[in-house]
Enzyme design. Structure first.
Site, PDB file in Angstrom:
ATOM      1  N   LYS A 296       0.826  -1.196   0.000  1.00 30.49           N
ATOM      2  CA  LYS A 296       0.000   0.000   0.000  1.00 30.49           C
ATOM      3  C   LYS A 296       0.868   1.258   0.000  1.00 30.49           C
ATOM      4  O   LYS A 296       2.031   1.217   0.403  1.00 30.49           O
ATOM      5  CB  LYS A 296      -0.882   0.031   1.259  1.00 30.49           C
ATOM      6  CG  LYS A 296      -1.923  -1.058   1.359  1.00 30.49           C
ATOM      7  CD  LYS A 296      -2.658  -0.949   2.689  1.00 30.49           C
ATOM      8  CE  LYS A 296      -3.739  -2.006   2.830  1.00 30.49           C
ATOM      9  NZ  LYS A 296      -4.877  -1.757   1.918  1.00 30.49           N
ATOM     10  N   ARG A 370     -10.273 -11.481   1.977  1.00 32.39           N
ATOM     11  CA  ARG A 370     -11.165 -12.509   1.429  1.00 32.39           C
ATOM     12  C   ARG A 370     -10.529 -13.895   1.479  1.00 32.39           C
ATOM     13  O   ARG A 370     -11.237 -14.905   1.526  1.00 32.39           O
ATOM     14  CB  ARG A 370     -11.585 -12.133   0.010  1.00 32.39           C
ATOM     15  CG  ARG A 370     -10.467 -12.071  -1.012  1.00 32.39           C
ATOM     16  CD  ARG A 370     -10.860 -11.295  -2.264  1.00 32.39           C
ATOM     17  NE  ARG A 370     -11.031  -9.879  -1.968  1.00 32.39           N
ATOM     18  CZ  ARG A 370     -11.439  -8.983  -2.858  1.00 32.39           C
ATOM     19  NH1 ARG A 370     -11.713  -9.351  -4.108  1.00 32.39           N
ATOM     20  NH2 ARG A 370     -11.577  -7.719  -2.516  1.00 32.39           N
TER      21      ARG A 370
END
Length: 522
Positions: A296, A370
């Site tokens: 990120k 996920r």
């Protein structure tokens, strides 16, 4: 690290005679001329403040207006009483326009109580004389006031090494003025508010803890210790057990960190088996998310300590379930990992064999939530569940689509509607979103059963991609709902209502409302 706790109790003494440091009353704004002839813009005292107003000889609203009070929602104006009433301070909290023919909405009361208690930090004992209806809506209103007061009084203990003279201690004790303090229904609402707000505060504490102090093993230990003390069944799978069990998604994400992953299972069994229904709660527990190899940007990355807000909510909700004892079986699943870049990190291009046996092509290591959730969902379905509620700070797409206050909900349509209704009832709004076929088609993989994100890295429908992926791991007989709290799980702005800066505890209260709903209605 545990924050200081505020206590809550009921009182039926005349508010003007209460021996407290401050008495809180409600004021409404008037936008049009009333039948009484009061001009537009004048203040209107809410019910509950009658004896206070009488002590001021009818000059209370005039004085508050001179101090700048408008009655706007959440506004708090303090007034020294100079012996007019027993309390040395009256705090008037804005409730907005007076609702016609009804008491203020529960969420209005919840926010008002939170704002008032927060504004009165430094006072040891505060009483709330807010408007409470005397009809069937009374329990919900009292519950809202109690929750708001306890959550508005929250402050994370923090890590400062020197005293902060300007930092006043949170209110230690809150009294709520009611017609009959011994009323069993009212007492039950106080008991519930204490259990629910206590769970939300615990969730906030976990989210606000520095990420170097809450890595997967220590987070698992903290949850397990609290759960055992609450009387829940506890199972903790360490990295060896995860490997032996084939939890490929959890292991893949966690393998880049020296702090190994965990899966915590918490079990509540009602006396007599309850109503026969089984609820599974699943929460994402990424204790820190760098993005892994798909790293990120540095700006704002520190807020990724909150990427375990879903697991914090589920763990805390299970503690409240143990206290409230609903007549339905509830099991919580908390997959935990730290997503770090290293020589052992999982990579874009990897193919991971999940707990369900499905194979996933990894295209973006920052879509890690996920991966761990898929394994936990598959385990929950294998263990048996009628309803599965999963919550996670899953996608930036949720914030883009719905903002920072409204969660996105995907899954079985009927269950998504129940989540929306629960969110409306608790002041944690959620909005159902679709799971289009074209989004699933875009996640077809050339080499595996499904790719983790859109195979062309198209971010259109980014929030929906997360829901579509998770659907692949829910068995057909289980009704399910995915609650994306990327926005509402963490509040980076200034305190407002009963939200303080940092972890919010969303959606603990929604999950508990849903558990009650299933217990009552199946």
């Amino acid at each position: 690290m545990t924050s200081p706790r505020t206590t809550l109790s009921l009182v039926d003494t005349d508010p003007a005679e209460l021996a407290v440091d401050a008495i809180v009353i409600g004021v409404h704004s008037q936008t049009t001329e009333q039948e009484s002839g009061s001009p537009a813009g004048a203040l209107l005292l809410a019910s509950g403040a009658e004896s206070i107003a009488a002590a001021f000889d009818g000059k209370l609203t005039e004085t508050l207006a001179l101090l700048g009070a408008t009655g706007g929602p959440g506004e708090v104006i303090k007034l020294a009483t100079l012996g007019t009433v027993t309390a040395p301070v009256v705090a008037a909290v804005g409730l907005g326009p007076e609702p016609s023919g009804a008491a203020p909405a529960p969420e209005t009361l919840r926010r008002a109580a939170g704002a008032a208690v927060r504004a009165l930090a430094g006072a040891a004992r505060v009483a709330l004389a807010l408007p409470l209806p005397d009809d069937a809506d009374a329990p919900a209103a009292l519950r809202a006031v109690g929750e708001g007061a306890l959550l508005g009084g929250y402050r994370f203990a923090g890590y400062k090494t020197k005293p902060q003279p300007a930092r006043r201690a949170p209110v230690a004790e809150v009294l709520v003025a009611v017609p009959d303090a011994a009323d069993a229904t009212a007492q039950a609402e106080v008991t519930r508010a204490q259990a629910v707000a206590g769970a939300v505060r615990t969730s906030r504490d976990w989210v606000n803890t520095a990420p170097n102090e809450l890595r997967p093993p220590s987070f698992a230990d903290a949850v397990a210790t609290a759960a055992r003390e609450a009387g829940l069944g506890v199972e903790v799978l360490d990295e060896a057990a995860l490997a032996a069990g084939g939890y490929g998604g959890i292991l893949a994400v966690g393998q880049g960190s020296e702090a190994p992953p965990r899966l915590v299972k918490l079990t509540y069994t009602p006396e007599g088996g309850g109503n026969g229904k089984r609820v599974a709660l699943v929460g994402k527990g990424i204790t820190f998310d760098t993005g892994g190899i798909s790293i990120k940007p540095a700006q704002g990355m520190w807020e990724m300590k909150s990427d375990m807000a879903g697991a914090a909510a589920v763990g805390a909700a299970m503690l409240a379930v143990a206290a409230l004892k609903p007549s339905v079986a509830v099991t919580g699943y908390l997959p935990m990992a730290e997503n770090m870049p290293s020589g052992t990190s999982y990579r874009p291009g990897d193919v991971i064999t999940m707990y369900s046996g499905k194979r996933v092509e990894v295209l973006n290591t920052d879509a890690e939530g996920r991966m761990i959730l898929a394994d936990a969902i598959a385990r929950a379905c294998e263990d048996g569940a009628d309803y599965l509620f999963e919550t996670s700070t899953l996608t930036g797409g949720q914030v883009i689509a719905l903002g920072k206050k409204i969660a996105g909900v995907m899954g079985t349509p009927e269950l998504c509607e129940r989540v929306r209704a629960a969110g409306d009832a608790t002041g944690e709004p959620a909005w159902p979103m679709p799971l289009p076929d074209e989004v699933r088609k875009g996640m077809d993989s050339d080499v595996a059963d499904i790719s983790q994100v859109n195979a062309g890295m198209d971010r259109a429908g980014h929030m929906l991609q997360g829901g579509v992926f998770l659907r692949e791991f829910v068995t057909d007989e289980v009704a399910w709902a995915h609650i994306d709290i990327a926005g509402p799980g963490y509040h980076s702005g200034e305190a407002t209502g009963y939200w303080t800066k940092g972890g919010t505890g969303v959606p603990v209260r929604t999950l508990l409302h849903l558990v009650d709903d299933v217990a009552a209605n199946g």
